[in-house]
Scaffold this motif. Structure first.
Motif, mmCIF file in Angstrom:
data_model
loop_
_atom_site.group_PDB
_atom_site.id
_atom_site.type_symbol
_atom_site.label_atom_id
_atom_site.label_comp_id
_atom_site.label_asym_id
_atom_site.label_seq_id
_atom_site.Cartn_x
_atom_site.Cartn_y
_atom_site.Cartn_z
ATOM 1 N N ASN A 82 0.109 3.046 -13.930
ATOM 2 C CA ASN A 82 1.046 2.380 -13.108
ATOM 3 C C ASN A 82 0.654 2.171 -11.583
ATOM 4 O OD1 ASN A 82 3.159 1.455 -14.848
ATOM 5 N ND2 ASN A 82 3.647 3.489 -15.133
ATOM 6 N N CYS A 83 -0.323 3.110 -11.188
ATOM 7 C CA CYS A 83 -0.890 3.300 -9.628
ATOM 8 C C CYS A 83 -2.067 2.183 -9.697
ATOM 9 C CB CYS A 83 -1.229 4.627 -9.448
ATOM 10 S SG CYS A 83 -2.709 5.149 -10.618
ATOM 11 N N THR A 84 -2.582 1.750 -10.609
ATOM 12 C CA THR A 84 -3.785 1.120 -10.445
ATOM 13 C C THR A 84 -3.709 -0.622 -10.710
ATOM 14 O OG1 THR A 84 -4.350 1.448 -12.826
ATOM 15 C CG2 THR A 84 -5.480 2.886 -11.279
ATOM 16 N N VAL A 85 -2.965 -1.190 -11.450
ATOM 17 C CA VAL A 85 -2.771 -2.246 -11.864
ATOM 18 C C VAL A 85 -2.163 -3.220 -10.616
ATOM 19 C CG1 VAL A 85 -1.425 -4.205 -13.072
ATOM 20 C CG2 VAL A 85 -2.711 -2.220 -14.078
ATOM 21 N N PRO A 86 -1.321 -2.614 -9.682
ATOM 22 C CA PRO A 86 -0.683 -3.500 -8.707
ATOM 23 C C PRO A 86 -1.886 -3.772 -7.670
ATOM 24 C CG PRO A 86 0.894 -1.896 -9.251
ATOM 25 C CD PRO A 86 -0.201 -1.579 -10.129
ATOM 26 N N GLN A 87 -3.004 -2.906 -7.582
ATOM 27 C CA GLN A 87 -4.042 -3.031 -6.774
ATOM 28 C C GLN A 87 -4.751 -4.500 -6.632
ATOM 29 O OE1 GLN A 87 -6.272 0.590 -7.634
ATOM 30 N NE2 GLN A 87 -5.608 1.066 -5.535
ATOM 31 N N VAL A 88 -4.677 -5.200 -7.846
ATOM 32 C CA VAL A 88 -5.126 -6.532 -7.902
ATOM 33 C C VAL A 88 -4.427 -7.390 -6.772
ATOM 34 C CG1 VAL A 88 -5.673 -6.306 -10.191
ATOM 35 C CG2 VAL A 88 -3.670 -7.369 -9.859
ATOM 36 N N THR A 89 -3.066 -7.004 -6.635
ATOM 37 C CA THR A 89 -2.176 -7.716 -5.752
ATOM 38 C C THR A 89 -2.558 -7.395 -4.187
ATOM 39 O OG1 THR A 89 -0.264 -6.371 -5.605
ATOM 40 C CG2 THR A 89 -0.457 -7.933 -7.407
ATOM 41 N N GLY A 90 -3.338 -6.423 -3.921
ATOM 42 C CA GLY A 90 -3.456 -5.776 -2.522
ATOM 43 C C GLY A 90 -2.555 -4.545 -2.339
ATOM 44 N N ALA A 91 -1.590 -4.219 -3.303
ATOM 45 C CA ALA A 91 -0.926 -3.026 -3.242
ATOM 46 C C ALA A 91 -1.672 -1.808 -3.052
ATOM 47 C CB ALA A 91 0.268 -3.060 -4.291
ATOM 48 N N ASN A 92 -1.185 -0.897 -2.542
ATOM 49 C CA ASN A 92 -1.936 0.484 -2.089
ATOM 50 C C ASN A 92 -1.700 1.134 -3.662
ATOM 51 O OD1 ASN A 92 -2.213 0.241 0.418
ATOM 52 N ND2 ASN A 92 -0.372 1.347 1.095
ATOM 53 N N GLY A 93 -2.554 2.156 -4.002
ATOM 54 C CA GLY A 93 -2.713 2.862 -5.141
ATOM 55 C C GLY A 93 -1.908 4.243 -4.773
ATOM 56 N N VAL A 94 -0.645 3.995 -5.390
ATOM 57 C CA VAL A 94 0.343 5.278 -5.269
ATOM 58 C C VAL A 94 0.737 5.286 -6.642
ATOM 59 C CG1 VAL A 94 0.699 4.854 -2.456
ATOM 60 C CG2 VAL A 94 2.192 3.726 -4.513
ATOM 61 N N CYS A 95 1.339 6.719 -6.806
ATOM 62 C CA CYS A 95 2.039 6.825 -8.145
ATOM 63 C C CYS A 95 3.447 6.139 -8.042
ATOM 64 C CB CYS A 95 2.338 8.299 -8.317
ATOM 65 S SG CYS A 95 3.099 8.804 -9.607
ATOM 66 N N ARG A 96 3.584 5.552 -9.101
ATOM 67 C CA ARG A 96 5.165 4.720 -9.154
ATOM 68 C C ARG A 96 6.201 5.171 -10.356
ATOM 69 N NH1 ARG A 96 1.076 1.217 -7.367
ATOM 70 N NH2 ARG A 96 1.606 0.201 -5.402
ATOM 71 N N THR A 97 5.599 6.308 -10.870
ATOM 72 C CA THR A 97 6.475 6.859 -11.859
ATOM 73 C C THR A 97 7.273 7.796 -11.576
ATOM 74 O OG1 THR A 97 4.203 6.564 -13.377
ATOM 75 C CG2 THR A 97 5.927 7.944 -14.407
#
Length: 448
Positions: A402-417
């Motif tokens: 869940n940390c990696t996929v949002p990076q395609v939108t420019g979001a930071n790589g952070v834990c979201r769980t």
């Protein structure tokens, strides 16, 4: 036998221990605040005791070649000089920092990111050879957007010089070494891979490009250590080929060692940019999060294309299940053949596992000389404090991606769980991330 706490020399740079933060996407961008963002992202690992911090893939070209939003290029000397506070912050804690250099080639954002493509219509992908048939088919179906330019021999030399100039910029800014992103479908892997490389000049041998890049870095950045990822394309989908076998990766590593590379990072990957890189569960939470919905549409071009990518991601999640230390056997084979240190990353999740990889058990030789982790640092930025302080420590990362996929939108790589964040919070309250300068209790005061 070396322990995790034993220093390691890489090309004349001494690491205080053998634990490192593997390259990740920091999403710091290329604006005036990039140094502050990078420092905030990377310093916690060094403050907690990591011997080496690898800053994630930095494009070597002024434009193009970015493989994800928010990358920080190393092409402009003045801009990179402004990043000098980043190595200073790492050095203040006794750590070392290497800059990973990359250019995307057929993986670049102008291929797959619809909004970026519209904003940069004149950008063309650099290609080693004519794109392979699966990529041409995806282009015809409208899933990707190719307008590739196959590099001439002269242009290959020019590209190698860009790597050299980027390395010189890093050296001038205080970085301790260079890490070449030789995997994950970047252009460096494309030179090595028979799936991508169908050239008829001297660069038909992809190792030749690595040799020229090495010479350019040496000529422009002096004795700065240079390490490289070496791919084995053993995870390619059925029917895709020809590919690099594990034997090929071992032989490439031997040749890079002879050229003078200061350390090697063997990895099992695919021919494509897929979940073989990260492995683990399908990131259900990230795909369902409404926060990123419009970002996915902007990246992939439409809602149905975003849904198609998510479906493919689900299939890959089943195909590339998590495997502990999945590169260990390959790394061990390389280590038995080369003089340079071998670094291992991919699926390493506990101190007990690390100790087993660094030591011989009588039947197997050590798998590596240093151990890196990636996604666990998104979950625990100060992870080394726990790993170095306890022989029983294990990461809280659940490999959910869940940390990696949002990076395609420019979001930071952070834990979201939530469960992982709750466990991290409890560990913080217990003081687990407070670095112990003498973790092994070398004096009576620190003994239990």
């Amino acid at each position: 036998m070396p322990k995790l706490e034993t220093p390691l020399d890489i090309g004349g740079v001494e690491l205080p221990n053998r634990l490192y933060r593997a390259p990740l996407l920091e999403c710091a961008g290329e604006e005036a605040d990039a140094a502050d963002l990078l420092g905030a992202e990377l310093e916690p690992a060094a403050a907690a005791g990591a011997g080496l911090v690898c800053q994630g893939a930095a494009p070597v070209r002024e434009s193009g070649g970015r493989v994800a939003p928010g990358m920080t290029p190393f092409a402009d000397p003045e801009f990179v000089a402004g990043l000098s506070s980043v190595p200073e912050r790492i050095h203040a804690h006794g750590g070392r920092i290497f800059a990973q250099l990359d250019t995307g080639g057929l993986r670049s954002m102008e291929t797959w990111h619809a909004e970026y493509r519209r904003a940069n219509p004149d950008l063309r992908q650099l290609a080693v050879s004519k794109p392979p048939w699966p990529l041409r088919a995806a282009d015809r179906l409208g899933l990707l957007d190719y307008d590739a330019r196959v590099l001439s021999t002269e242009e290959v030399y020019d590209l190698a010089a860009e790597f050299g100039r980027a390395a010189a910029n890093a050296a001038d800014a205080g970085y301790d070494g260079i890490h070449l992103a030789g995997a994950n479908m970047g252009l460096l892997q494309q030179f090595l891979s028979p799936f991508y490389n169908d050239r008829d000049d001297e660069f038909a041998d992809g190792v030749r490009f690595f040799e020229v890049v090495y010479d350019e870095i040496r000529a422009r950045a002096g004795d700065l250590p240079v390490i490289a990822k070496v791919p084995a394309e053993t995870e390619a989908p059925p029917g895709i080929g020809p590919t690099l076998s594990a034997d090929d990766a071992v032989e490439i590593s031997v040749r890079l060692d002879r050229i003078g590379y200061d350390a090697l990072v063997p990895v099992r990957v695919s021919t494509f940019w897929d979940m073989s890189i990260v492995r683990g569960r399908f990131p259900e939470r990230a795909w369902r999060d409404s926060t990123f919905r419009e970002g996915y549409v902007a990246a992939f071009g439409s809602r149905w294309k975003a849904a198609l990518v998510a479906a493919a991601n689900r299939v890959e999640g089943a195909l590339y299940d998590f495997e502990p230390a999945w590169n260990a056997d390959l790394a061990r084979r390389v280590r038995e053949r080369v003089a340079a240190p071998v670094l291992l990353e991919g699926g390493i999740r506990s101190r007990e596992q690390i100790d087993g990889l660094l030591e011989s058990d009588g039947e197997k030789s050590p798998a590596c000389d240093a151990v890196g982790m990636g996604r666990p640092f998104y979950a625990e930025p100060r992870l080394p404090a726990r790993i170095l302080d306890s022989e029983r420590a294990a990461v809280v990362c659940e490999n959910c991606n869940n940390c990696t996929v949002p990076q395609v939108t420019g979001a930071n790589g952070v834990c979201r769980t939530p469960a992982v964040l709750a466990e991290r919070g409890e560990l913080r309250r217990e003081g687990a991330y407070d670095r112990d300068e003498n973790p092994r209790g070398d004096d009576e005061e620190n003994k239990d």
